[in-house]
Design a protein around this motif. Structure first.
Motif, short mmCIF file in Angstrom:
data_model
loop_
_atom_site.label_atom_id
_atom_site.label_comp_id
_atom_site.label_asym_id
_atom_site.label_seq_id
_atom_site.Cartn_x
_atom_site.Cartn_y
_atom_site.Cartn_z
N ASP A 102 -1.46 -1.25 -10.56
CA ASP A 102 -2.35 -0.17 -10.99
C ASP A 102 -1.64 1.18 -10.92
OD1 ASP A 102 -4.34 -2.01 -11.44
OD2 ASP A 102 -5.41 -1.61 -9.57
N ALA A 103 -0.82 1.36 -9.90
CA ALA A 103 -0.07 2.62 -9.77
C ALA A 103 0.96 2.76 -10.89
CB ALA A 103 0.62 2.68 -8.40
N ILE A 104 1.59 1.64 -11.27
CA ILE A 104 2.55 1.66 -12.39
C ILE A 104 1.83 1.99 -13.69
CG2 ILE A 104 4.09 0.22 -13.78
CD1 ILE A 104 4.87 -1.23 -11.16
N ARG A 105 0.65 1.42 -13.89
CA ARG A 105 -0.16 1.76 -15.07
C ARG A 105 -0.51 3.25 -15.08
NH1 ARG A 105 -2.77 -2.73 -17.75
NH2 ARG A 105 -2.61 -4.69 -16.57
N LYS A 113 0.84 -1.20 0.00
CA LYS A 113 0.00 0.00 0.00
C LYS A 113 0.87 1.25 0.00
CE LYS A 113 -3.40 2.69 2.52
NZ LYS A 113 -4.18 2.89 3.77
N ASP A 114 1.92 1.25 0.81
CA ASP A 114 2.81 2.42 0.88
C ASP A 114 3.47 2.69 -0.48
OD1 ASP A 114 2.18 2.52 3.58
OD2 ASP A 114 3.94 1.36 4.16
N ILE A 115 3.86 1.62 -1.17
CA ILE A 115 4.51 1.79 -2.47
C ILE A 115 3.51 2.30 -3.50
CG2 ILE A 115 5.72 0.60 -4.34
CD1 ILE A 115 7.29 1.01 -1.66
N ALA A 116 2.32 1.75 -3.51
CA ALA A 116 1.30 2.21 -4.46
C ALA A 116 0.98 3.69 -4.23
CB ALA A 116 0.03 1.37 -4.31
N CYS A 117 0.84 4.08 -2.96
CA CYS A 117 0.56 5.48 -2.65
C CYS A 117 1.75 6.37 -3.00
CB CYS A 117 0.22 5.63 -1.17
SG CYS A 117 -1.39 4.94 -0.69
N ALA A 118 2.95 5.87 -2.79
CA ALA A 118 4.15 6.65 -3.08
C ALA A 118 4.27 6.92 -4.58
CB ALA A 118 5.38 5.91 -2.58
N ILE A 119 4.01 5.92 -5.41
CA ILE A 119 4.07 6.11 -6.87
C ILE A 119 3.05 7.15 -7.30
CG2 ILE A 119 3.67 5.01 -9.10
CD1 ILE A 119 4.75 2.39 -7.85
N ARG A 120 1.83 7.03 -6.79
CA ARG A 120 0.78 7.98 -7.18
C ARG A 120 1.10 9.40 -6.69
NH1 ARG A 120 -3.96 5.85 -9.21
NH2 ARG A 120 -4.04 3.57 -9.29
N TYR A 121 1.65 9.50 -5.48
CA TYR A 121 2.03 10.82 -4.98
C TYR A 121 3.07 11.45 -5.90
CZ TYR A 121 4.20 14.48 -2.21
OH TYR A 121 4.71 15.70 -1.82
N ALA A 122 4.09 10.67 -6.27
CA ALA A 122 5.16 11.19 -7.13
C ALA A 122 4.60 11.66 -8.47
CB ALA A 122 6.22 10.11 -7.35
N VAL A 123 3.75 10.85 -9.07
CA VAL A 123 3.16 11.21 -10.37
C VAL A 123 2.30 12.46 -10.25
CG1 VAL A 123 1.58 10.44 -12.18
CG2 VAL A 123 3.24 8.82 -11.21
#
Length: 535
Positions: free
Chosen positions: A364-367, A330-340
């Motif tokens: 999903d965050a990578i997509r 969850k932290d990684i998914a949120c981190a990717i979305r925050y960065a984007v």
């Protein structure tokens, strides 16, 4: 004695993240094979020729890691400052993350910036104990739904990973103790005394290469031991531990790992919509790793201090989501979305693990990043394994079919020298299908926590930011390039290795094309030439 015992145990059980190697030239990863006789990426050559008098544009790189020393002399000038925040403790930009000046910390307590997750357990242990009561006495054939079958598969894999690690740790301890005995016996004879202190050994000036190696080896095994301790005291401690190991054998853990995360973060970890948690303290504790990664990418090239980063016009956004242990999906998914969402054009991800219960969230965050034209550069991992067979997460491969994320580039680690066919770092993961390129990752000298401190580290964690720095360089001088174009340029411009190389973890010589899709090492000079033709 307690501290000493912990120090000794740590030496053989530490997770493979960084490795000490013999030191090549300090900036070897920046150098050129033809000019300097090391397999660097030719970036200094590129600055002296191709980029001379050329204009660059700023690039924002997000580093998802364990934190950054925001006061470091070589990084202060390259830190991202959120232009929409006023540093008044408020959420001025309305993005849900209060006072996110340098980035965000998804491992922090929302009410206290000094309370943060620093260490964590391994994902395999978390999964094994979470589902142990449900699956340990059940036959797989009794599972009727696909969901339960998938959960069982993940639980069973976690159990095997723990078992393998316990066995491997036992083998390491056995080898460590035998090496301790050998070094000690040799040094006692050379020093002419049965008992000597660590301090005496430090001051000992060996007369030949073998003695120097024995001294260095013994000190590395007992690293952190007080100088007043003697070899006999150390021997008693480790021999007691070894005797216990022989009596009990490798021991599978009895209890679930400590929950480090929940009491501090206090979010609903099973709800991805609950994503406005954490705090703005991107420094926190133990930020060596993220500081080192950031320096490789972007340390100030013009201040006359320390080192030079690969890219000369970059701002670093730190997104803290990786503890000392396995990260939570969850932290990684949120981190990717925050960065984007906050403007990052490239994301560096120098982490990985063997189990990913929230794989779909991360995928999903990578997509999402792919849709927003953001390049993700990720480390292949440090287990010396073929990740075509044993996945390391996050992965570019999608769950729902053969397609892979077009915006993800996966990086293995190479070394400075071709001596003994060990161009590929022995710890590096590899894979003809799932590792795209290799990049320098052994003894990379960069910034660490301490304000003006530097040291060399090794790992695919270091190779990854080398490629991130190259990607940022391409984006900076050719800003119209898309994420996918940058990936293709980096892959098409590698320095091909025609000679056989040693497959990590074996004595087998193979073509480098068997270890990575491109069969080569990234090269900035070649990449910039190609980008110039494509502009």
């Amino acid at each position: 004695m307690k501290h000493l015992l912990i120090t000794i145990i740590f030496i053989f059980s530490v997770k493979a993240a960084v490795y000490a190697q013999a030191s090549p030239p300090r900036d070897w990863h920046m150098l050129d094979f033809v000019q300097d006789h090391v397999y660097g990426i030719s970036v200094e050559k590129a600055y002296q020729t191709l980029l001379k008098d050329k204009h660059s544009t700023p690039v924002l790189v997000a580093v998802i890691d364990g934190g950054i020393d925001t006061l470091h002399e070589d990084l202060r000038s390259v830190l991202w400052h959120n232009p929409r925040e006023k540093n008044n403790g408020m959420d001025n930009d309305g993005n849900g993350y209060k006072a996110d000046i340098y980035g965000w910390n998804f491992l922090g307590n929302r009410n206290n910036v000094n309370t943060n997750v620093v260490e964590d357990s391994e994902e395999s242990q978390r999964i094994y104990f979470q589902y142990k009561a449900r699956f340990e006495n059940i036959s797989p054939s009794a599972l009727k739904t696909r969901h339960d079958q998938d959960l069982y598969g993940m639980w069973s894999k976690s159990k095997q990973l723990i078992s393998d690690k316990v066995t491997e740790d036992g083998k390491k301890f056995d080898a460590w103790f035998k090496k301790f005995q050998y070094y000690n016996s040799f040094l006692s004879k050379n020093l002419g005394k049965e008992e000597y202190t660590i301090g005496e050994l430090i001051n000992y000036d060996p007369i030949n290469t073998e003695a120097r190696e024995m001294k260095s080896g013994f000190l590395s095994l007992t690293h952190g031991s007080p100088s007043k301790y003697t070899n006999k005291q150390l021997y008693l401690i480790v021999a007691r531990r070894y005797k216990h190991y022989l009596k009990s054998g490798p021991k599978f853990p009895d209890n679930a790992p400590v929950d480090f995360r929940s009491p501090i973060i206090k979010d609903d970890e099973n709800n991805l919509s609950d994503r406005y948690y954490g705090n703005n303290n991107v420094r926190a504790e133990k930020c060596d790793h993220g500081t080192h990664v950031s320096g490789i990418i972007a340390a100030d090239r013009n201040n006359g201090l320390g080192i030079k980063g690969i890219a000369d016009n970059v701002k670093i956004m730190m997104v803290r989501a990786v503890p000392d242990g396995d990260e939570h999906d969850k932290d990684i998914a949120c981190a990717i979305r925050y960065a984007v969402d906050n403007g990052a054009q490239i994301i560096n991800m120098s982490f990985g693990k063997s189990i990913s219960p929230g794989r779909q969230w991360v995928e999903d965050a990578i997509r999402y990043a792919e849709k927003k034209n953001v390049l993700i550069v990720k480390a292949a991992g440090n287990d010396g394994i073929n990740i075509d067979s044993l996945a390391v997460f996050p992965t570019a491969a999608y769950l729902d079919g053969p397609r892979k994320a077009a915006n993800v580039i996966t990086v293995g680690a190479s070394s400075a020298s071709f001596n003994d066919n060990k161009l590929i770092a022995p710890f590096s993961n590899y894979g003809k299908a799932n590792v795209d390129v290799f990049a320098p990752g052994v003894n990379i000298y960069s910034t660490v926590e301490g304000g003006n401190t530097y040291k060399a580290m090794s790992g695919t964690s270091m190779a990854c930011p080398v490629v991130t720095g190259l990607a940022a360089l391409l984006k900076s001088y050719y800003p119209k390039l898309s994420a996918v174009q940058i990936k293709k340029i980096i892959e098409a411009s590698v320095f091909k290795i025609d000679q056989p190389v040693m497959k990590p973890g074996t004595d087998e010589e193979v073509p480098m094309s068997d270890l990575a899709k491109t069969g080569g090492i990234v090269n900035a000079y070649n990449a910039l030439l190609l980008a110039q033709r494509l502009k």
